[in-house]
Design a protein around this motif. Structure first.
Motif, PDB file in Angstrom:
ATOM      1  N   ARG A   1       3.381   5.739  -2.793  1.00 46.39           N
ATOM      2  CA  ARG A   1       4.755   6.367  -2.939  1.00 46.39           C
ATOM      3  C   ARG A   1       4.888   6.593  -4.657  1.00 46.39           C
ATOM      4  N   ALA A   2       4.765   5.319  -5.316  1.00 49.93           N
ATOM      5  CA  ALA A   2       4.793   5.428  -6.633  1.00 49.93           C
ATOM      6  C   ALA A   2       3.833   6.376  -7.355  1.00 49.93           C
ATOM      7  N   ARG A   3       2.692   6.610  -6.889  1.00 46.71           N
ATOM      8  CA  ARG A   3       1.441   7.482  -7.353  1.00 46.71           C
ATOM      9  C   ARG A   3       2.013   8.918  -7.328  1.00 46.71           C
ATOM     10  N   ALA A   4       2.564   9.195  -6.042  1.00 44.80           N
ATOM     11  CA  ALA A   4       3.048  10.548  -5.593  1.00 44.80           C
ATOM     12  C   ALA A   4       4.066  10.939  -6.784  1.00 44.80           C
ATOM     13  N   PHE A   5       4.990  10.199  -6.732  1.00 49.38           N
ATOM     14  CA  PHE A   5       6.176  10.267  -7.614  1.00 49.38           C
ATOM     15  C   PHE A   5       5.916  10.772  -9.068  1.00 49.38           C
ATOM     16  N   VAL A   6       5.044   9.808  -9.749  1.00 47.63           N
ATOM     17  CA  VAL A   6       4.767   9.984 -11.130  1.00 47.63           C
ATOM     18  C   VAL A   6       3.848  11.064 -11.375  1.00 47.63           C
ATOM     19  N   GLU A   7       2.909  11.615 -10.283  1.00 44.82           N
ATOM     20  CA  GLU A   7       2.209  12.671 -10.530  1.00 44.82           C
ATOM     21  C   GLU A   7       2.535  13.982 -10.141  1.00 44.82           C
ATOM     22  N   ALA A   8       3.764  13.983  -9.499  1.00 48.53           N
ATOM     23  CA  ALA A   8       4.419  15.286  -8.880  1.00 48.53           C
ATOM     24  C   ALA A   8       5.004  15.944  -9.959  1.00 48.53           C
ATOM     25  N   GLY A   9       5.675  15.400 -11.109  1.00 49.17           N
ATOM     26  CA  GLY A   9       6.280  16.120 -11.792  1.00 49.17           C
ATOM     27  C   GLY A   9       6.184  15.389 -13.194  1.00 49.17           C
ATOM     28  N   PRO A  10       7.340  15.635 -14.246  1.00 48.13           N
ATOM     29  CA  PRO A  10       6.953  15.086 -15.300  1.00 48.13           C
ATOM     30  C   PRO A  10       6.859  13.716 -15.557  1.00 48.13           C
ATOM     31  N   PRO A  11       6.282  13.026 -16.618  1.00 48.88           N
ATOM     32  CA  PRO A  11       5.952  11.666 -16.610  1.00 48.88           C
ATOM     33  C   PRO A  11       7.734  11.078 -16.344  1.00 48.88           C
TER      34      PRO A  11
ATOM     35  N   GLU B   1       0.760  -1.248  -0.014  1.00 47.63           N
ATOM     36  CA  GLU B   1      -0.045  -0.017  -0.050  1.00 47.63           C
ATOM     37  C   GLU B   1       0.742   1.342  -0.032  1.00 47.63           C
ATOM     38  N   ARG B   2       2.060   1.367   0.915  1.00 53.08           N
ATOM     39  CA  ARG B   2       3.006   2.415   0.957  1.00 53.08           C
ATOM     40  C   ARG B   2       3.755   2.515  -0.508  1.00 53.08           C
ATOM     41  N   LEU B   3       3.903   1.218  -0.993  1.00 55.40           N
ATOM     42  CA  LEU B   3       4.681   1.326  -2.285  1.00 55.40           C
ATOM     43  C   LEU B   3       3.849   2.225  -3.374  1.00 55.40           C
ATOM     44  N   THR B   4       2.336   1.905  -3.302  1.00 57.12           N
ATOM     45  CA  THR B   4       1.559   2.279  -4.488  1.00 57.12           C
ATOM     46  C   THR B   4       1.378   3.876  -4.229  1.00 57.12           C
TER      47      THR B   4
ATOM     48  N   SER C   1      11.599  -6.033  -8.962  1.00 59.92           N
ATOM     49  CA  SER C   1      10.299  -6.261  -8.275  1.00 59.92           C
ATOM     50  C   SER C   1       9.711  -5.196  -8.058  1.00 59.92           C
ATOM     51  N   LEU C   2      10.272  -4.110  -7.588  1.00 55.76           N
ATOM     52  CA  LEU C   2       9.525  -2.978  -7.204  1.00 55.76           C
ATOM     53  C   LEU C   2       8.910  -2.401  -8.177  1.00 55.76           C
ATOM     54  N   ALA C   3       9.639  -2.429  -9.540  1.00 55.30           N
ATOM     55  CA  ALA C   3       9.158  -1.759 -10.606  1.00 55.30           C
ATOM     56  C   ALA C   3       7.861  -2.494 -10.939  1.00 55.30           C
ATOM     57  N   VAL C   4       7.831  -3.814 -11.129  1.00 56.63           N
ATOM     58  CA  VAL C   4       6.665  -4.416 -11.458  1.00 56.63           C
ATOM     59  C   VAL C   4       5.630  -4.229 -10.526  1.00 56.63           C
ATOM     60  N   ALA C   5       5.854  -4.021  -9.294  1.00 51.28           N
ATOM     61  CA  ALA C   5       4.774  -3.935  -8.400  1.00 51.28           C
ATOM     62  C   ALA C   5       4.229  -2.644  -8.557  1.00 51.28           C
ATOM     63  N   ALA C   6       4.797  -1.628  -8.829  1.00 50.63           N
ATOM     64  CA  ALA C   6       4.480  -0.371  -9.227  1.00 50.63           C
ATOM     65  C   ALA C   6       3.460  -0.447 -10.305  1.00 50.63           C
TER      66      ALA C   6
ATOM     67  N   LEU D   1      11.699   4.061  -5.637  1.00 53.62           N
ATOM     68  CA  LEU D   1      11.318   3.335  -4.758  1.00 53.62           C
ATOM     69  C   LEU D   1      12.430   2.561  -3.756  1.00 53.62           C
ATOM     70  N   LEU D   2      13.725   2.517  -4.534  1.00 54.55           N
ATOM     71  CA  LEU D   2      14.704   1.937  -3.884  1.00 54.55           C
ATOM     72  C   LEU D   2      15.211   2.855  -2.741  1.00 54.55           C
ATOM     73  N   THR D   3      14.996   4.180  -2.877  1.00 53.94           N
ATOM     74  CA  THR D   3      15.218   5.029  -1.648  1.00 53.94           C
ATOM     75  C   THR D   3      14.517   4.725  -0.313  1.00 53.94           C
ATOM     76  N   GLN D   4      13.400   4.090  -0.603  1.00 56.80           N
ATOM     77  CA  GLN D   4      12.422   3.645   0.573  1.00 56.80           C
ATOM     78  C   GLN D   4      12.740   2.234   1.003  1.00 56.80           C
ATOM     79  N   TRP D   5      13.027   1.397   0.019  1.00 57.98           N
ATOM     80  CA  TRP D   5      13.126  -0.014   0.355  1.00 57.98           C
ATOM     81  C   TRP D   5      14.503  -0.444  -0.466  1.00 57.98           C
ATOM     82  N   PRO D   6      15.931   0.099   0.059  1.00 55.93           N
ATOM     83  CA  PRO D   6      16.713  -0.348  -0.409  1.00 55.93           C
ATOM     84  C   PRO D   6      17.517  -1.701  -0.694  1.00 55.93           C
ATOM     85  N   GLY D   7      16.812  -2.731   0.386  1.00 53.20           N
ATOM     86  CA  GLY D   7      16.969  -3.946   0.378  1.00 53.20           C
ATOM     87  C   GLY D   7      16.022  -4.824  -0.558  1.00 53.20           C
ATOM     88  N   ALA D   8      15.154  -4.283  -1.255  1.00 52.86           N
ATOM     89  CA  ALA D   8      14.236  -4.929  -2.236  1.00 52.86           C
ATOM     90  C   ALA D   8      14.990  -5.042  -3.689  1.00 52.86           C
TER      91      ALA D   8
END
Length: 386
Positions: free
Chosen positions: A127-137, A122-125, A158-163, A147-154
Protein backbone atom coordinates in the motif's frame (compact mmCIF):
# COMPACT_ATOMS: atom_id res chain seq x y z
CA UNK A 1 48.42 -23.16 11.55
CA UNK A 2 49.96 -19.87 12.68
CA UNK A 3 48.64 -18.63 16.02
CA UNK A 4 46.64 -15.45 15.83
CA UNK A 5 48.63 -14.14 18.77
CA UNK A 6 51.65 -13.75 16.48
CA UNK A 7 50.01 -11.00 14.44
CA UNK A 8 52.04 -7.79 14.59
CA UNK A 9 50.82 -5.01 16.86
CA UNK A 10 49.77 -1.74 15.25
CA UNK A 11 49.83 1.26 17.58
CA UNK A 12 47.21 3.94 18.01
CA UNK A 13 49.09 6.60 16.03
CA UNK A 14 49.68 4.13 13.19
CA UNK A 15 45.97 3.31 13.19
CA UNK A 16 45.22 7.01 13.17
CA UNK A 17 47.40 7.73 10.16
CA UNK A 18 46.15 4.69 8.25
CA UNK A 19 42.53 5.68 8.83
CA UNK A 20 43.16 9.31 7.89
CA UNK A 21 44.82 8.16 4.67
CA UNK A 22 41.79 6.01 3.74
CA UNK A 23 39.48 8.88 4.70
CA UNK A 24 41.33 11.33 2.42
CA UNK A 25 42.28 13.43 5.46
CA UNK A 26 46.07 13.32 5.24
CA UNK A 27 45.90 15.51 2.16
CA UNK A 28 43.07 16.67 -0.05
CA UNK A 29 42.49 14.23 -2.89
CA UNK A 30 42.17 15.22 -6.51
CA UNK A 31 39.11 13.07 -7.17
CA UNK A 32 35.56 13.95 -8.09
CA UNK A 33 32.82 14.31 -5.50
CA UNK A 34 31.02 11.32 -6.98
CA UNK A 35 34.12 9.12 -6.72
CA UNK A 36 34.73 10.29 -3.17
CA UNK A 37 31.16 9.50 -2.07
CA UNK A 38 31.62 6.03 -3.55
CA UNK A 39 35.06 5.48 -2.00
CA UNK A 40 33.73 6.45 1.44
CA UNK A 41 30.64 4.23 1.03
CA UNK A 42 28.44 7.23 1.59
CA UNK A 43 28.34 10.28 3.83
CA UNK A 44 26.42 10.64 7.07
CA UNK A 45 23.62 13.10 6.32
CA UNK A 46 21.12 13.55 9.14
CA UNK A 47 21.40 17.27 8.40
CA UNK A 48 21.66 18.84 4.94
CA UNK A 49 25.09 20.51 5.13
CA UNK A 50 27.38 17.85 6.67
CA UNK A 51 28.02 15.93 3.41
CA UNK A 52 29.26 19.14 1.82
CA UNK A 53 31.63 19.88 4.71
CA UNK A 54 32.86 16.28 4.68
CA UNK A 55 33.87 16.64 1.04
CA UNK A 56 35.44 20.07 1.55
CA UNK A 57 37.74 18.56 4.19
CA UNK A 58 38.78 15.77 1.82
CA UNK A 59 38.84 17.06 -1.77
CA UNK A 60 41.01 19.60 -3.52
CA UNK A 61 39.02 22.44 -5.03
CA UNK A 62 35.64 21.13 -3.88
CA UNK A 63 32.71 23.50 -4.17
CA UNK A 64 29.17 22.80 -2.91
CA UNK A 65 27.73 23.11 -6.41
CA UNK A 66 29.46 19.89 -7.43
CA UNK A 67 27.61 17.71 -4.93
CA UNK A 68 24.41 19.72 -5.39
CA UNK A 69 24.56 18.94 -9.11
CA UNK A 70 24.94 15.23 -8.39
CA UNK A 71 21.90 15.41 -6.14
CA UNK A 72 19.81 17.12 -8.79
CA UNK A 73 20.91 14.72 -11.55
CA UNK A 74 20.07 11.78 -9.24
CA UNK A 75 23.61 10.41 -9.38
CA UNK A 76 23.64 10.54 -5.59
CA UNK A 77 20.65 10.21 -3.24
CA UNK A 78 19.69 10.66 0.42
CA UNK A 79 18.16 7.65 2.16
CA UNK A 80 18.17 5.52 5.30
CA UNK A 81 20.85 2.83 5.23
CA UNK A 82 23.49 2.07 7.88
CA UNK A 83 22.54 2.38 11.54
CA UNK A 84 19.02 3.45 10.47
CA UNK A 85 20.32 6.93 9.68
CA UNK A 86 20.20 9.11 6.58
CA UNK A 87 23.23 8.81 4.29
CA UNK A 88 24.18 10.36 0.97
CA UNK A 89 25.09 7.54 -1.43
CA UNK A 90 25.90 7.11 -5.07
CA UNK A 91 22.97 5.61 -6.94
CA UNK A 92 24.90 2.37 -7.29
CA UNK A 93 25.57 2.09 -3.57
CA UNK A 94 22.00 2.97 -2.72
CA UNK A 95 20.90 0.00 -4.81
CA UNK A 96 23.41 -2.39 -3.25
CA UNK A 97 23.89 -1.23 0.34
CA UNK A 98 20.22 -0.90 1.20
CA UNK A 99 19.56 -4.63 0.51
CA UNK A 100 22.55 -5.46 2.72
CA UNK A 101 21.06 -3.64 5.72
CA UNK A 102 17.41 -4.39 4.90
CA UNK A 103 17.18 -7.31 7.38
CA UNK A 104 18.17 -4.92 10.18
CA UNK A 105 15.61 -2.35 9.02
CA UNK A 106 12.93 -5.06 8.93
CA UNK A 107 13.80 -6.13 12.49
CA UNK A 108 13.51 -2.52 13.57
CA UNK A 109 9.78 -2.68 12.89
CA UNK A 110 9.52 -5.18 15.74
CA UNK A 111 10.18 -2.39 18.25
CA UNK A 112 6.85 -0.88 17.19
CA UNK A 113 4.78 -4.06 17.19
CA UNK A 114 2.45 -2.82 19.95
CA UNK A 115 1.27 -0.08 17.60
CA UNK A 116 0.86 -2.48 14.68
CA UNK A 117 -1.51 -5.06 16.11
CA UNK A 118 -3.65 -6.41 13.29
CA UNK A 119 -1.51 -4.81 10.58
CA UNK A 120 -0.41 -7.09 7.74
CA UNK A 121 3.10 -5.81 7.04
CA UNK A 122 3.18 -7.20 3.51
CA UNK A 123 -0.04 -5.36 2.68
CA UNK A 124 1.30 -2.23 4.38
CA UNK A 125 4.42 -2.38 2.22
CA UNK A 126 2.40 -2.79 -0.97
CA UNK A 127 0.00 0.00 0.00
CA UNK A 128 2.79 2.43 0.90
CA UNK A 129 4.72 1.64 -2.28
CA UNK A 130 1.69 2.19 -4.48
CA UNK A 131 0.92 5.47 -2.73
CA UNK A 132 4.39 7.03 -3.04
CA UNK A 133 4.86 5.83 -6.61
CA UNK A 134 1.42 6.80 -7.92
CA UNK A 135 1.82 10.56 -7.63
CA UNK A 136 4.30 13.21 -6.57
CA UNK A 137 6.72 12.40 -3.74
CA UNK A 138 4.91 12.28 -0.42
CA UNK A 139 5.63 13.62 3.05
CA UNK A 140 5.82 11.18 5.92
CA UNK A 141 2.62 12.73 7.26
CA UNK A 142 0.84 11.99 3.99
CA UNK A 143 2.07 8.39 4.05
CA UNK A 144 0.86 8.05 7.62
CA UNK A 145 -2.61 9.40 6.77
CA UNK A 146 -2.91 7.07 3.79
CA UNK A 147 -2.06 4.03 5.89
CA UNK A 148 -4.51 5.09 8.59
CA UNK A 149 -7.36 4.81 6.08
CA UNK A 150 -6.59 1.08 5.92
CA UNK A 151 -5.70 0.54 9.59
CA UNK A 152 -7.49 3.28 11.58
CA UNK A 153 -6.88 1.55 14.89
CA UNK A 154 -3.10 1.37 14.52
CA UNK A 155 -0.61 3.81 15.99
CA UNK A 156 0.09 6.47 13.32
CA UNK A 157 3.80 6.77 14.12
CA UNK A 158 4.26 3.00 14.04
CA UNK A 159 2.65 2.85 10.60
CA UNK A 160 5.04 5.50 9.28
CA UNK A 161 8.09 3.80 10.78
CA UNK A 162 7.06 0.48 9.27
CA UNK A 163 6.80 2.05 5.82
CA UNK A 164 10.19 3.75 6.21
CA UNK A 165 11.85 0.54 7.34
CA UNK A 166 10.30 -1.82 4.82
CA UNK A 167 10.67 0.40 1.75
CA UNK A 168 13.85 2.01 0.33
CA UNK A 169 12.53 5.57 0.51
CA UNK A 170 14.58 8.42 -0.95
CA UNK A 171 14.44 12.03 0.21
CA UNK A 172 13.96 13.77 -3.13
CA UNK A 173 15.43 17.12 -4.13
CA UNK A 174 15.44 20.02 -3.42
CA UNK A 175 15.98 18.47 0.01
CA UNK A 176 19.73 18.08 0.43
CA UNK A 177 20.69 20.63 -2.25
CA UNK A 178 23.10 23.30 -1.04
CA UNK A 179 21.54 26.76 -0.87
CA UNK A 180 18.02 25.48 -1.28
CA UNK A 181 15.46 24.25 1.19
CA UNK A 182 12.63 21.82 1.02
CA UNK A 183 10.33 19.70 3.10
CA UNK A 184 11.25 16.03 3.32
CA UNK A 185 9.34 14.30 0.51
CA UNK A 186 9.76 10.64 -0.30
CA UNK A 187 9.43 8.12 -3.05
CA UNK A 188 10.99 4.72 -3.62
CA UNK A 189 14.59 4.45 -4.73
CA UNK A 190 13.55 2.59 -7.88
CA UNK A 191 10.96 5.20 -8.78
CA UNK A 192 13.40 8.07 -8.25
CA UNK A 193 16.21 6.52 -10.29
CA UNK A 194 13.99 5.41 -13.16
CA UNK A 195 13.33 2.21 -15.05
CA UNK A 196 16.94 1.56 -16.08
CA UNK A 197 18.28 1.71 -12.56
CA UNK A 198 15.24 -0.19 -11.29
CA UNK A 199 16.26 -3.01 -13.65
CA UNK A 200 19.72 -2.93 -12.04
CA UNK A 201 18.07 -3.29 -8.64
CA UNK A 202 15.98 -6.21 -9.87
CA UNK A 203 19.08 -7.93 -11.27
CA UNK A 204 20.86 -7.44 -7.97
CA UNK A 205 17.93 -8.90 -6.06
CA UNK A 206 17.74 -11.85 -8.47
CA UNK A 207 21.34 -12.73 -7.65
CA UNK A 208 20.51 -12.77 -3.97
CA UNK A 209 20.85 -16.51 -3.40
CA UNK A 210 23.21 -17.75 -0.67
CA UNK A 211 26.30 -17.45 -2.88
CA UNK A 212 25.26 -14.07 -4.25
CA UNK A 213 24.47 -12.73 -0.81
CA UNK A 214 27.82 -13.86 0.55
CA UNK A 215 29.67 -12.28 -2.38
CA UNK A 216 27.81 -9.00 -1.84
CA UNK A 217 28.73 -8.92 1.85
CA UNK A 218 32.36 -9.79 1.08
CA UNK A 219 32.55 -6.92 -1.40
CA UNK A 220 31.31 -4.44 1.18
CA UNK A 221 33.78 -5.78 3.78
CA UNK A 222 36.64 -5.13 1.39
CA UNK A 223 35.36 -1.65 0.58
CA UNK A 224 34.88 -0.86 4.26
CA UNK A 225 38.48 -1.80 4.98
CA UNK A 226 39.57 0.37 2.05
CA UNK A 227 37.80 3.36 3.59
CA UNK A 228 38.07 2.72 7.35
CA UNK A 229 40.70 0.03 7.93
CA UNK A 230 42.53 -1.53 9.57
CA UNK A 231 39.44 -2.62 11.47
CA UNK A 232 37.94 -5.33 13.61
CA UNK A 233 34.76 -7.26 12.99
CA UNK A 234 33.11 -5.17 15.72
CA UNK A 235 34.25 -1.99 14.01
CA UNK A 236 32.49 -2.87 10.78
CA UNK A 237 29.42 -4.08 12.63
CA UNK A 238 29.26 -0.68 14.35
CA UNK A 239 29.55 1.13 11.01
CA UNK A 240 26.91 -0.99 9.29
CA UNK A 241 24.56 -1.44 12.23
CA UNK A 242 24.67 -5.20 11.58
CA UNK A 243 25.70 -8.31 13.48
CA UNK A 244 27.16 -11.68 12.48
CA UNK A 245 29.79 -10.39 10.08
CA UNK A 246 32.51 -12.65 11.51
CA UNK A 247 31.74 -15.30 8.88
CA UNK A 248 32.52 -12.87 6.04
CA UNK A 249 35.83 -11.86 7.60
CA UNK A 250 36.77 -15.51 8.01
CA UNK A 251 35.98 -16.20 4.36
CA UNK A 252 38.22 -13.30 3.41
CA UNK A 253 41.03 -14.02 5.89
CA UNK A 254 43.33 -15.62 3.28
CA UNK A 255 43.11 -12.41 1.20
CA UNK A 256 43.75 -10.04 4.11
CA UNK A 257 46.58 -9.07 6.42
CA UNK A 258 45.91 -9.21 10.14
CA UNK A 259 47.21 -7.08 13.01
CA UNK A 260 46.47 -6.69 16.69
CA UNK A 261 45.79 -3.35 18.34
CA UNK A 262 47.42 -2.41 21.65
CA UNK A 263 44.60 -4.14 23.55
CA UNK A 264 44.97 -7.37 21.60
CA UNK A 265 41.94 -7.02 19.33
CA UNK A 266 42.30 -8.57 15.90
CA UNK A 267 42.33 -6.02 13.06
CA UNK A 268 41.95 -6.91 9.38
CA UNK A 269 43.23 -4.95 6.40
CA UNK A 270 43.81 -5.00 2.67
CA UNK A 271 47.39 -6.04 1.87
CA UNK A 272 48.13 -3.06 -0.38
CA UNK A 273 46.21 -0.39 1.56
CA UNK A 274 48.17 2.67 2.74
CA UNK A 275 49.60 2.47 6.26
CA UNK A 276 51.72 5.59 6.61
CA UNK A 277 54.43 6.12 9.17
CA UNK A 278 52.87 7.24 12.48
CA UNK A 279 54.97 10.41 12.41
CA UNK A 280 53.62 11.60 9.05
CA UNK A 281 52.16 15.08 9.61
CA UNK A 282 48.39 15.29 9.68
CA UNK A 283 46.86 18.65 8.72
CA UNK A 284 44.17 20.34 10.79
CA UNK A 285 40.69 19.75 9.41
CA UNK A 286 37.25 21.15 10.19
CA UNK A 287 34.65 18.37 10.17
CA UNK A 288 30.86 18.64 10.40
CA UNK A 289 28.62 17.10 13.00
CA UNK A 290 28.15 13.39 12.36
CA UNK A 291 31.31 12.97 10.27
CA UNK A 292 31.78 9.29 9.39
CA UNK A 293 35.33 9.36 10.76
CA UNK A 294 33.99 9.66 14.31
CA UNK A 295 31.15 7.13 14.00
CA UNK A 296 32.43 4.12 12.10
CA UNK A 297 34.44 2.10 14.63
CA UNK A 298 33.53 0.32 17.85
CA UNK A 299 36.87 1.46 19.29
CA UNK A 300 37.28 5.13 18.41
CA UNK A 301 40.54 5.76 20.26
CA UNK A 302 42.29 5.90 16.89
CA UNK A 303 40.75 9.38 16.51
CA UNK A 304 39.31 10.29 19.92
CA UNK A 305 41.71 10.33 22.86
CA UNK A 306 40.41 9.39 26.33
CA UNK A 307 40.63 13.09 27.30
CA UNK A 308 38.40 14.11 24.39
CA UNK A 309 35.87 11.29 24.71
CA UNK A 310 32.30 12.56 24.85
CA UNK A 311 33.22 16.20 24.26
CA UNK A 312 31.77 16.35 20.74
CA UNK A 313 28.28 15.56 22.06
CA UNK A 314 25.83 17.14 24.50
CA UNK A 315 22.74 15.00 24.97
CA UNK A 316 21.51 14.27 21.45
CA UNK A 317 23.34 17.26 19.98
CA UNK A 318 26.50 16.61 17.97
CA UNK A 319 28.98 19.46 17.52
CA UNK A 320 31.15 20.31 14.55
CA UNK A 321 34.65 19.09 15.28
CA UNK A 322 38.27 20.03 14.69
CA UNK A 323 41.12 17.60 14.03
CA UNK A 324 44.61 18.63 15.12
CA UNK A 325 47.52 16.26 14.52
CA UNK A 326 44.89 13.76 13.34
CA UNK A 327 42.92 13.61 16.59
CA UNK A 328 39.77 15.27 17.89
CA UNK A 329 41.04 18.50 19.45
CA UNK A 330 38.16 20.96 19.53
CA UNK A 331 34.80 22.22 18.33
CA UNK A 332 33.74 25.00 15.98
CA UNK A 333 30.82 27.01 14.72
CA UNK A 334 30.37 29.72 12.09
CA UNK A 335 27.93 32.51 12.78
CA UNK A 336 27.51 36.24 12.12
CA UNK A 337 30.72 36.52 10.15
CA UNK A 338 32.87 34.72 12.75
CA UNK A 339 34.23 31.19 12.83
CA UNK A 340 34.75 30.33 16.50
CA UNK A 341 37.16 27.55 17.47
CA UNK A 342 37.05 26.02 20.94
CA UNK A 343 40.19 24.00 21.70
CA UNK A 344 40.20 21.26 24.32
CA UNK A 345 43.82 22.02 25.30
CA UNK A 346 46.38 24.78 24.72
CA UNK A 347 47.97 24.76 21.27
CA UNK A 348 51.20 26.19 19.96
CA UNK A 349 51.34 29.39 17.96
CA UNK A 350 52.18 27.38 14.82
CA UNK A 351 49.20 25.08 15.38
CA UNK A 352 46.88 28.04 15.82
CA UNK A 353 48.19 29.65 12.65
CA UNK A 354 47.50 26.40 10.79
CA UNK A 355 43.97 26.27 12.21
CA UNK A 356 43.30 29.87 11.19
CA UNK A 357 44.54 29.22 7.65
CA UNK A 358 42.35 26.13 7.34
CA UNK A 359 39.39 28.02 8.77
CA UNK A 360 39.82 30.84 6.28
CA UNK A 361 39.93 28.29 3.46
CA UNK A 362 36.69 26.74 4.70
CA UNK A 363 34.96 30.11 5.00
CA UNK A 364 36.01 31.19 1.52
CA UNK A 365 34.66 28.00 -0.03
CA UNK A 366 31.63 27.15 2.08
CA UNK A 367 30.12 29.99 4.05
CA UNK A 368 27.53 32.00 2.15
CA UNK A 369 25.92 34.58 4.44
CA UNK A 370 24.25 37.47 2.58
CA UNK A 371 24.68 39.63 5.70
CA UNK A 372 28.47 39.18 5.61
CA UNK A 373 30.38 40.96 2.82
CA UNK A 374 32.85 38.82 0.91
CA UNK A 375 36.17 38.51 2.70
CA UNK A 376 34.83 39.81 6.01
CA UNK A 377 34.70 36.49 7.85
CA UNK A 378 37.18 36.06 10.70
CA UNK A 379 38.50 33.19 12.79
CA UNK A 380 38.77 33.48 16.56
CA UNK A 381 39.48 31.19 19.52
CA UNK A 382 36.99 30.98 22.37
CA UNK A 383 33.89 29.13 23.56
CA UNK A 384 31.41 28.04 20.89
CA UNK A 385 28.70 28.74 23.46
CA UNK A 386 29.59 32.42 23.59
Amino acid sequence: MVSRTTHPVIGTRSLNRATLARQLLLGRAGMSARDAVGHLLGLQAQNVKPPYYQLHARLAGFRPAELAGLMESREVVRMVTMRSTIHTHTAHDALTLRPLVQPARAREVGHFRKGLVGVDLERLTERARAFVEAGPPRTMGEIREELLTQWPGADPQSLAVAARCRLPLVQVTPRGVWGRSGQVRLTTLENWLGSGRAADAAAYAAADGPAGAAAAVDDVVLRYLGAFGPASVKDMQTWAGLTRLREAFERLRPRLVVFRDENGAELFDLPDAPRPDPDVPAPSRFLPEFDNLLLSHADRTRVITPEAKGRNWAGNQAYRTLLLDGFLAGLWKADAGVLTVELFAPASKAAKEEIVAEGELLLAAMEEDPKTPSGRWSVRFGSIHG
